[in-house]
Design a protein around this motif. Structure first.
Motif, PDB file in Angstrom:
ATOM      1  N   ILE A   1      -6.749 -14.814 -19.582  1.00  0.00           N
ATOM      2  CA  ILE A   1      -6.554 -16.193 -19.115  1.00  0.00           C
ATOM      3  C   ILE A   1      -6.855 -17.182 -20.251  1.00  0.00           C
ATOM      4  CG2 ILE A   1      -7.407 -17.987 -17.549  1.00  0.00           C
ATOM      5  CD1 ILE A   1      -7.872 -15.805 -15.464  1.00  0.00           C
ATOM      6  N   LEU A   2      -7.976 -16.947 -20.953  1.00  0.00           N
ATOM      7  CA  LEU A   2      -8.343 -17.872 -22.039  1.00  0.00           C
ATOM      8  C   LEU A   2      -7.323 -17.834 -23.172  1.00  0.00           C
ATOM      9  CD1 LEU A   2     -12.229 -17.536 -22.403  1.00  0.00           C
ATOM     10  CD2 LEU A   2     -10.922 -19.329 -21.256  1.00  0.00           C
ATOM     11  N   ALA A   3      -6.597 -16.707 -23.300  1.00  0.00           N
ATOM     12  CA  ALA A   3      -5.632 -16.571 -24.400  1.00  0.00           C
ATOM     13  C   ALA A   3      -4.410 -17.459 -24.206  1.00  0.00           C
ATOM     14  CB  ALA A   3      -5.195 -15.117 -24.533  1.00  0.00           C
ATOM     15  N   ARG A   4      -4.230 -18.011 -22.989  1.00  0.00           N
ATOM     16  CA  ARG A   4      -3.050 -18.865 -22.778  1.00  0.00           C
ATOM     17  C   ARG A   4      -3.137 -20.090 -23.673  1.00  0.00           C
ATOM     18  NH1 ARG A   4      -3.245 -19.034 -16.348  1.00  0.00           N
ATOM     19  NH2 ARG A   4      -3.274 -16.791 -15.984  1.00  0.00           N
ATOM     20  N   PRO A   5      -1.957 -20.540 -24.153  1.00  0.00           N
ATOM     21  CA  PRO A   5      -1.969 -21.634 -25.129  1.00  0.00           C
ATOM     22  C   PRO A   5      -2.646 -22.911 -24.623  1.00  0.00           C
ATOM     23  CG  PRO A   5       0.288 -20.959 -24.589  1.00  0.00           C
ATOM     24  CD  PRO A   5      -0.615 -20.019 -23.895  1.00  0.00           C
ATOM     25  N   GLU A   6      -2.628 -23.149 -23.298  1.00  0.00           N
ATOM     26  CA  GLU A   6      -3.225 -24.402 -22.835  1.00  0.00           C
ATOM     27  C   GLU A   6      -4.749 -24.321 -22.785  1.00  0.00           C
ATOM     28  OE1 GLU A   6      -1.431 -22.325 -21.032  1.00  0.00           O
ATOM     29  OE2 GLU A   6      -1.840 -22.434 -18.874  1.00  0.00           O
ATOM     30  N   TYR A   7      -5.328 -23.117 -22.872  1.00  0.00           N
ATOM     31  CA  TYR A   7      -6.787 -22.997 -22.887  1.00  0.00           C
ATOM     32  C   TYR A   7      -7.256 -22.753 -24.315  1.00  0.00           C
ATOM     33  CZ  TYR A   7      -6.119 -23.056 -17.864  1.00  0.00           C
ATOM     34  OH  TYR A   7      -5.749 -23.422 -16.603  1.00  0.00           O
ATOM     35  N   VAL A   8      -7.842 -21.565 -24.591  1.00  0.00           N
ATOM     36  CA  VAL A   8      -8.322 -21.361 -25.960  1.00  0.00           C
ATOM     37  C   VAL A   8      -7.143 -21.063 -26.887  1.00  0.00           C
ATOM     38  CG1 VAL A   8      -9.822 -19.992 -27.445  1.00  0.00           C
ATOM     39  CG2 VAL A   8     -10.581 -20.621 -25.160  1.00  0.00           C
ATOM     40  N   GLY A   9      -6.211 -20.222 -26.424  1.00  0.00           N
ATOM     41  CA  GLY A   9      -4.977 -20.012 -27.179  1.00  0.00           C
ATOM     42  C   GLY A   9      -5.039 -18.959 -28.264  1.00  0.00           C
ATOM     43  N   ALA A  10      -6.217 -18.415 -28.552  1.00  0.00           N
ATOM     44  CA  ALA A  10      -6.279 -17.332 -29.539  1.00  0.00           C
ATOM     45  C   ALA A  10      -5.797 -16.048 -28.868  1.00  0.00           C
ATOM     46  CB  ALA A  10      -7.706 -17.171 -30.039  1.00  0.00           C
TER      47      ALA A  10
ATOM     48  N   ASP B   1      -1.349 -28.361 -31.148  1.00  0.00           N
ATOM     49  CA  ASP B   1      -2.088 -27.424 -30.301  1.00  0.00           C
ATOM     50  C   ASP B   1      -1.851 -25.990 -30.748  1.00  0.00           C
ATOM     51  OD1 ASP B   1      -3.187 -29.375 -28.811  1.00  0.00           O
ATOM     52  OD2 ASP B   1      -1.899 -29.124 -27.052  1.00  0.00           O
ATOM     53  N   GLU B   2      -0.594 -25.691 -31.057  1.00  0.00           N
ATOM     54  CA  GLU B   2      -0.293 -24.327 -31.460  1.00  0.00           C
ATOM     55  C   GLU B   2      -0.934 -24.003 -32.810  1.00  0.00           C
ATOM     56  OE1 GLU B   2       0.771 -21.854 -29.898  1.00  0.00           O
ATOM     57  OE2 GLU B   2       1.311 -22.934 -28.080  1.00  0.00           O
TER      58      GLU B   2
ATOM     59  N   ARG C   1       6.168 -20.266 -32.191  1.00  0.00           N
ATOM     60  CA  ARG C   1       6.259 -21.386 -31.256  1.00  0.00           C
ATOM     61  C   ARG C   1       6.410 -22.702 -32.008  1.00  0.00           C
ATOM     62  NH1 ARG C   1       4.009 -19.498 -26.116  1.00  0.00           N
ATOM     63  NH2 ARG C   1       3.346 -21.559 -25.498  1.00  0.00           N
ATOM     64  N   ILE C   2       5.694 -22.818 -33.131  1.00  0.00           N
ATOM     65  CA  ILE C   2       5.823 -24.040 -33.930  1.00  0.00           C
ATOM     66  C   ILE C   2       7.249 -24.151 -34.465  1.00  0.00           C
ATOM     67  CG2 ILE C   2       5.080 -25.175 -36.066  1.00  0.00           C
ATOM     68  CD1 ILE C   2       2.266 -24.076 -35.499  1.00  0.00           C
ATOM     69  N   MET C   3       7.814 -23.001 -34.868  1.00  0.00           N
ATOM     70  CA  MET C   3       9.186 -23.056 -35.398  1.00  0.00           C
ATOM     71  C   MET C   3      10.183 -23.451 -34.327  1.00  0.00           C
ATOM     72  SD  MET C   3       9.652 -20.211 -38.240  1.00  0.00           S
ATOM     73  CE  MET C   3       8.668 -20.219 -39.709  1.00  0.00           C
ATOM     74  N   VAL C   4       9.980 -22.971 -33.100  1.00  0.00           N
ATOM     75  CA  VAL C   4      10.852 -23.409 -32.009  1.00  0.00           C
ATOM     76  C   VAL C   4      10.776 -24.932 -31.906  1.00  0.00           C
ATOM     77  CG1 VAL C   4      11.232 -23.375 -29.525  1.00  0.00           C
ATOM     78  CG2 VAL C   4      10.610 -21.271 -30.697  1.00  0.00           C
ATOM     79  N   ALA C   5       9.560 -25.456 -31.979  1.00  0.00           N
ATOM     80  CA  ALA C   5       9.386 -26.905 -31.867  1.00  0.00           C
ATOM     81  C   ALA C   5      10.062 -27.624 -33.032  1.00  0.00           C
ATOM     82  CB  ALA C   5       7.904 -27.248 -31.818  1.00  0.00           C
ATOM     83  N   VAL C   6       9.911 -27.074 -34.240  1.00  0.00           N
ATOM     84  CA  VAL C   6      10.511 -27.718 -35.415  1.00  0.00           C
ATOM     85  C   VAL C   6      12.032 -27.790 -35.258  1.00  0.00           C
ATOM     86  CG1 VAL C   6      10.996 -27.396 -37.869  1.00  0.00           C
ATOM     87  CG2 VAL C   6       8.661 -27.154 -37.021  1.00  0.00           C
TER      88      VAL C   6
END
Lengths: 468, 339
Positions: free
Chosen positions: A324-333, B294-295, B306-311
């Motif tokens: 869950i934390l790995a999702r981009p909107e949370y911690v994202g790592a 964010d990414e 994901r950044i490249m998709v955005a670019v």
């Protein structure tokens, strides 16, 4: 209360319109139903609903934002009648500013920020901490170059460096850097951050001076052998990679990220510096707490339930938590990076994975309870490093702790959960508890929260209770 | 010939590679049109393929701390993931509203006086939501800029005195970067606009005003040049006819300055789009810029793709905006010639 008001309002409206109340059976029945509900004290009625139901809560991308994320994802907020929007914040300064100016109703905060706002270290404001959000979540990482030079001096045990590693092993590296005309620089996340105090504690325990703050030195570099600077947590690995700093103190997963990127090695964890380091709190404005007591209790109930989930079944939920934390909107790592610190399998040097069973506690050991002793410890560190410029009496520490830390709110919320059998009564410390109990520090110095000045007098490096 | 006319239109708006196909359909000389098609469509297509091949080959040899640079295939796959995530988030939103309706029904049963409050979904903004936010912001900023810049340009163009008076100011403010404006705009807006209503967030105003400040200048300057270059004969005629200032502006000045005004607006929207992404990144205001930042912060193994998709998305949207403005510019230019 609201129910009563609505009944009276309904009555008076009808009287105004010239209708005779209870003139039909339908009305009579409805009024009867309302009254009986009132008498029965049904729990989900308007009277018990939070005053403010839509909340915006901030967090920083770290493993200890988990209580908020789980309370959201597992529906605990909604269950308690709250509609919460979680919003990742860029750095701790923005968190503090936005809590103070009201753009955030509450946030994942550093204890030092909440306490600092009360005693004038940083912007002054009336903030309170109502729950703890994570114990033992940080670590200190050194760049590969520094590690390669200090590793040979560290005693080894079974072919691996003996833990805990003392900062004294850093001295030769620092000396050769200063001989070469270069400063030894390290990153931390905020002047009043746990990470700043933990890093300073570790350095000073190894005989290295991290520098004092003063009215004329807001960087805290007076007399420093190591220059500390502020970098937002997620940017630590890239700042280390760019060579701007030679090491840093930060929460997970940003230490494990350094191992993964092969740019640094974690050398010491929070639990090795202090066996129970209370790292984050849920912070709010006092005025908000006073105006919305039911909202705040509902918020704390949701957080307690999330923290129960986090520590349930001896870590049974930690894998799911990592994904869950790995999702981009949370911690994202990557989930793989988060998994180690969350399941207590901590990677130091590549291949050197050790058990760290007390890392990332949320509920066990009363991790969610805001003990006054925790507040006092942060205040002593502010004094030790000169952020609080003048000595203070022991009673002052106690007064500030009681003003900012609010176990009373936590207790009220917990009692409600205990009453509805959603929390075990043994999970709530005694009302008289001042601290979580006996804890150990890396330098062996004993901390008695009732005697902060005597505590400060034990440090070889640090401003004393009397001041210097 | 209708097809010929639309083919000419395609030529004008930069879709020239399509026009040979239309001409052929219209019965034009086949070999000539085929050769044109090869030149117009074949060459860009080859270049695109060569670029993709180079990217695919080159990417794997660039190692970053987040792994190898993603190639076009990884980026395409990541675009698919972003679409899936958007769909999943919409499903979560529906579930949220369903739970909400259930709860309201329950409350209403217990308490007949209960008035349900409609609530917005509390989940996160997906990539496509961020695109929407960015587009809204750039249009708001651009509209504001145009509303200020065209009258200002008219004033400057119609009077040498005003032109001389304002020129130094324009020249000084024109080269200022959005990153320099941003802190000032943020502080001023957040102290003056405290309501922070749900439908008009402070961050939106800050981004839109920053876009406006940076995209004003091309329109001002081009409008001024357009107005100053109005045919002297027309101006003299208007004097003879004793047209009022307003009629003269409406009937003579604006129509003949239109092509240059649109050239200015086209430059403005390009600048505005670039500025917006930078402003969103710096101020953490919602939008594509925030998505990229964010990414970058997340640093997961998918982040680079994901950044490249955005670019690429930023590039494509910038291109489309430019084409839309170009088409409008061409249309006004045509109207001018025919009228």
């Amino acid at each position: 209360m609201n129910l009563f008001v609505s009944i009276t309002r309904c009555l008076s409206a009808r009287l105004r319109k010239g209708q005779v109340f209870l003139h039909s059976r339908r009305h009579a029945l409805r009024a009867l139903a309302l009254l009986s509900a009132l008498l029965a004290g049904a729990t989900s009625l308007a009277a018990d609903r939070p005053e403010k139901q839509e909340l915006k809560i901030g967090f920083i991308k770290l493993t200890d934002c988990a209580p908020l994320v789980i309370a959201y994802e597992k529906g605990f907020f909604e269950d308690e009648g709250l509609y919460v929007t979680l919003e990742a914040q860029a750095n701790w300064k923005i968190v503090l500013d936005r809590v103070i100016d009201g753009s955030l109703d509450a946030s994942h905060m550093l204890p030092g920020q909440v306490l600092g706002s009360a005693v004038g270290v940083g912007p002054r404001a009336n903030l309170v901490a109502v729950a703890g959000m994570g114990v033992n979540t940080l670590a200190i990482t050194l760049g590969n170059g520094v590690w390669a030079r200090m590793k040979p001096t560290i005693p080894s045990q079974a072919g691996k460096p003996l833990h805990p590693i003392s900062a004294s092993n850093l001295l030769p590296v620092i000396d050769s850097a200063s001989a070469g005309g270069r400063r030894f620089t390290m990153g931390m996340v905020f002047p009043t951050s746990t990470h700043n105090y933990a890093l300073r504690y570790w350095l000073a325990a190894g005989g290295i001076h991290p520098g004092y703050y003063s009215a004329s030195d807001s960087n805290g570099a007076t007399g420093a052998q190591v220059q500390l600077s502020v970098t937002p947590p997620p940017q630590m690995p890239s700042t280390l990679g760019a060579g701007t700093i030679m090491g840093y103190s930060v929460g997970e997963p940003w230490n494990q990220q350094a191992v993964l990127k092969n740019i640094g090695v974690p050398v010491v964890t929070a639990a090795q510096i202090w066996s129970r380091m209370p790292e984050k709190v849920l912070g709010l404005r006092r005025e908000f707490v006073d105006r919305n007591p039911r909202t705040v209790r509902a918020l704390v109930r949701a957080i307690i339930r999330a923290e129960q989930w986090l520590d349930a079944g001896n870590g049974a939920n930690r894998r799911e938590l990592a994904s869950i934390l790995a999702r981009p909107e949370y911690v994202g790592a990557d989930a793989g990076v988060l998994l180690g610190p969350l399941t207590g399998q901590y990677q130091f040097e590549r291949g050197d994975v050790r058990a760290a069973p007390t890392m990332n506690l949320y509920y066990r050991s009363y991790a969610g309870y805001p003990f006054y002793a925790d507040a006092v410890w942060y205040l002593t560190q502010m004094r030790r490093w000169g952020q609080i410029p003048a000595p203070k009496a022991d009673a002052w520490y106690d007064t500030v702790a009681r003003q900012v830390y609010r176990p009373d709110i936590y207790r009220a919320a917990a009692q409600e959960l205990i009453a509805s059998r959603r929390m075990a009564a043994t999970d709530l410390p005694a009302a008289t508890a001042y601290s979580a109990g006996n804890t150990r520090f890396i330098d062996g110095i004993a901390f008695d929260a009732r005697k902060p000045n005597a505590y400060l007098a034990q440090f070889a490096i640090g401003q004393q209770g009397k001041g210097r | 010939m209708n097809l010929e006319r639309s083919a000419m239109m395609f030529d004008r708006v930069g879709l020239g590679w399509l026009s040979p196909l239309m001409r052929m359909a219209g019965g034009a000389d086949r070999p000539t049109e085929l050769r044109r098609l090869g030149e117009n469509a074949g060459a860009p297509l080859l270049a695109l393929l060569a670029f993709l091949a180079l990217w695919q080959l080159g990417a794997s040899s660039v190692q970053t701390s987040l792994g190898a640079l993603p190639g076009p295939l990884d980026v395409a796959a990541e675009f698919g993931t972003l679409v899936d995530e958007h769909a999943a988030e919409r499903a979560k939103a529906d579930a949220f509203h369903a739970r909400q309706a259930e709860r309201d029904a329950e409350y209403a049963k217990e308490d007949p006086t209960y008035v349900p409050t409609p609530r917005r979904y509390t989940g996160r903004a997906t990539f496509f939501d961020q695109i929407g936010t960015s587009l809204k912001t750039v249009f708001a900023g651009f509209t504001l800029a145009t509303l200020i810049a065209v009258p200002l340009g008219l004033l400057c163009g119609s009077s040498v005195l005003i032109q001389n008076a304002l020129n130094p100011l324009i020249q000084v403010f024109k080269p200022v970067s959005p990153l320099a404006w941003l802190p000032i705009v943020t502080l001023v807006v957040s102290s003056m606009y405290t309501a922070n209503a749900d439908w008009l967030p402070t961050s939106f105003i800050v981004s839109a005003i920053t876009v406006m400040l940076c995209s004003l200048w091309p329109t001002v300057i081009n409008t001024a040049v357009g107005v100053a270059g109005v045919d002297r004969d027309l101006v003299n005629v208007s004097r003879v006819l004793r047209l009022s200032w307003w009629t003269r502006t409406r009937k003579i000045v604006l129509p003949s300055a239109m092509p240059l005004i649109f050239t200015g607006m086209r430059l403005s929207i390009g600048v505005g789009w670039m500025v917006l992404i930078a402003a969103e990144m710096l101020a953490q205001n919602p939008g594509l810029g925030k998505f990229v930042w964010d990414e970058f912060q997340n640093g997961s193994s998918q982040s680079l793709a994901r950044i490249m998709v955005a670019v690429l998305t930023i590039g494509v949207i910038g291109f489309v905006l430019d084409r839309v403005m170009l088409t409008m510019q061409e249309l006004t230019a045509r109207g001018d010639r025919h009228g």
